[in-house]
Design a protein around this motif. Sequence first.
Motif, PDB file in Angstrom:
ATOM      1  N   TYR A 185       0.794  20.449  24.470  1.00  0.00           N
ATOM      2  CA  TYR A 185       0.560  20.085  23.063  1.00  0.00           C
ATOM      3  C   TYR A 185       1.918  19.954  22.422  1.00  0.00           C
ATOM      4  O   TYR A 185       1.959  19.794  21.141  1.00  0.00           O
ATOM      5  N   LEU A 186       3.065  19.961  23.198  1.00  0.00           N
ATOM      6  CA  LEU A 186       4.341  19.627  22.579  1.00  0.00           C
ATOM      7  C   LEU A 186       4.374  18.047  22.403  1.00  0.00           C
ATOM      8  O   LEU A 186       3.822  17.519  23.323  1.00  0.00           O
ATOM      9  N   ILE A 187       5.064  17.513  21.499  1.00  0.00           N
ATOM     10  CA  ILE A 187       4.840  15.998  21.124  1.00  0.00           C
ATOM     11  C   ILE A 187       6.446  15.674  21.170  1.00  0.00           C
ATOM     12  O   ILE A 187       7.348  16.462  20.343  1.00  0.00           O
ATOM     13  N   PRO A 188       6.771  14.686  21.867  1.00  0.00           N
ATOM     14  CA  PRO A 188       8.307  14.347  21.882  1.00  0.00           C
ATOM     15  C   PRO A 188       8.517  13.686  20.419  1.00  0.00           C
ATOM     16  O   PRO A 188       7.861  12.970  19.917  1.00  0.00           O
ATOM     17  N   VAL A 189       9.629  14.372  20.010  1.00  0.00           N
ATOM     18  CA  VAL A 189      10.299  14.105  18.662  1.00  0.00           C
ATOM     19  C   VAL A 189      10.418  12.341  18.649  1.00  0.00           C
ATOM     20  O   VAL A 189      10.139  11.963  17.609  1.00  0.00           O
ATOM     21  N   GLN A 190      10.953  11.777  19.583  1.00  0.00           N
ATOM     22  CA  GLN A 190      11.043  10.458  19.467  1.00  0.00           C
ATOM     23  C   GLN A 190       9.793   9.543  19.074  1.00  0.00           C
ATOM     24  O   GLN A 190       9.777   8.647  18.484  1.00  0.00           O
ATOM     25  N   ALA A 191       8.616  10.217  19.718  1.00  0.00           N
ATOM     26  CA  ALA A 191       7.250   9.529  19.278  1.00  0.00           C
ATOM     27  C   ALA A 191       6.997   9.750  17.892  1.00  0.00           C
ATOM     28  O   ALA A 191       6.297   8.765  17.371  1.00  0.00           O
ATOM     29  N   MET A 192       7.184  10.943  17.517  1.00  0.00           N
ATOM     30  CA  MET A 192       7.093  11.167  15.843  1.00  0.00           C
ATOM     31  C   MET A 192       7.991  10.286  15.266  1.00  0.00           C
ATOM     32  O   MET A 192       7.474   9.762  14.229  1.00  0.00           O
ATOM     33  N   LEU A 193       9.067  10.123  15.635  1.00  0.00           N
ATOM     34  CA  LEU A 193      10.074   9.281  14.813  1.00  0.00           C
ATOM     35  C   LEU A 193       9.667   7.915  14.614  1.00  0.00           C
ATOM     36  O   LEU A 193       9.831   7.182  13.883  1.00  0.00           O
ATOM     37  N   THR A 194       8.950   7.402  15.599  1.00  0.00           N
ATOM     38  CA  THR A 194       8.566   5.933  15.792  1.00  0.00           C
ATOM     39  C   THR A 194       7.658   5.486  14.739  1.00  0.00           C
ATOM     40  O   THR A 194       7.416   4.641  14.159  1.00  0.00           O
ATOM     41  N   GLY A 195       6.676   6.725  14.402  1.00  0.00           N
ATOM     42  CA  GLY A 195       5.920   6.561  13.444  1.00  0.00           C
ATOM     43  C   GLY A 195       6.287   6.427  11.815  1.00  0.00           C
ATOM     44  O   GLY A 195       5.852   5.925  10.882  1.00  0.00           O
ATOM     45  N   TYR A 196       7.698   6.690  11.706  1.00  0.00           N
ATOM     46  CA  TYR A 196       8.511   6.494  10.319  1.00  0.00           C
ATOM     47  C   TYR A 196       9.506   5.384  10.446  1.00  0.00           C
ATOM     48  O   TYR A 196      10.630   5.716  10.030  1.00  0.00           O
ATOM     49  N   ALA A 197       9.234   4.254  10.789  1.00  0.00           N
ATOM     50  CA  ALA A 197      10.072   3.307  11.214  1.00  0.00           C
ATOM     51  C   ALA A 197      10.735   2.839   9.955  1.00  0.00           C
ATOM     52  O   ALA A 197      11.997   2.824   9.737  1.00  0.00           O
TER      53      ALA A 197
END
Length: 191
Positions: A94-106
Motif C-alpha cells: 500500500y506504500l506508493i513511491p513518492v516519485q510516482a505521486m510527484l509525476t502527477g503534479y508535473a
Amino acid sequence: YPNIVQIVGGALASTYELLLTKTKVDVIFHGESERNLPLFLERIEKKEQYCDIPGISYFNALENKIVKNLPVVQISDIDEVPYPAYNLVDINKYLIPVQAMLTGYAIVLKEKRYQDVIQRMRSKTNFVPIVSSRGCLYRCFFCYRHQVGHRQHSVKYVIAHIKFLQATYGINCFQFCDELFNRDPKWVMEF
C-alpha cells in the motif's frame, strides 16, 4: 467459490440494485460499517440470519426482491474509531513511491516557489494515504453520498496516527485523501 459470502461497501454501494441482481454479491454495506460489520461477521460465523442488521441491502430470494434496511447510525465522534488494522495486511503493498505521486503534479513541479518542498519530498521513498475526516457538506446529485455532514478527527488524533505510522513502519510521507481536508481553516492552522 459458491460458499463464500461476498460483500461490498464504499462508493460501490450506490449501485446496490445492479450488484444484487447482476453479480454474485450477497450483501451491500451502506455508509459506515464499524458497528454493523462485526455483527454481520459474528452472525455469519454462527450461521445465523443477518437480515435485520441496519445499513445493509441484500436480495431476498423467497420474495424475489431487493431489501434495503434502515441506515446504520453514524459515529458522531470519529476519534473513537481506531486506526486501520495495518498489521493485518502487507503494508508494503500500500506504500506508493513518492516519485510516482510527484509525476502527477508535473505543472507544479516547474514552479520555482515549490522547489524546496519538491526537493524535500524527493528525499522520501514512499508515502501512504491517510484520511482525517469523513463526509461532505454538499449534496451533489451525482454523488454516492452515504454519510450526512462532515466529521473531522481531532488534530491530536491525526498527529498520533502519523506518529504511529512513523514509529511502527518508518513512513515519513503522507497524502491526505479527505474530500474536504481544508473545510475548517482553524483546524488546518492548528494542524
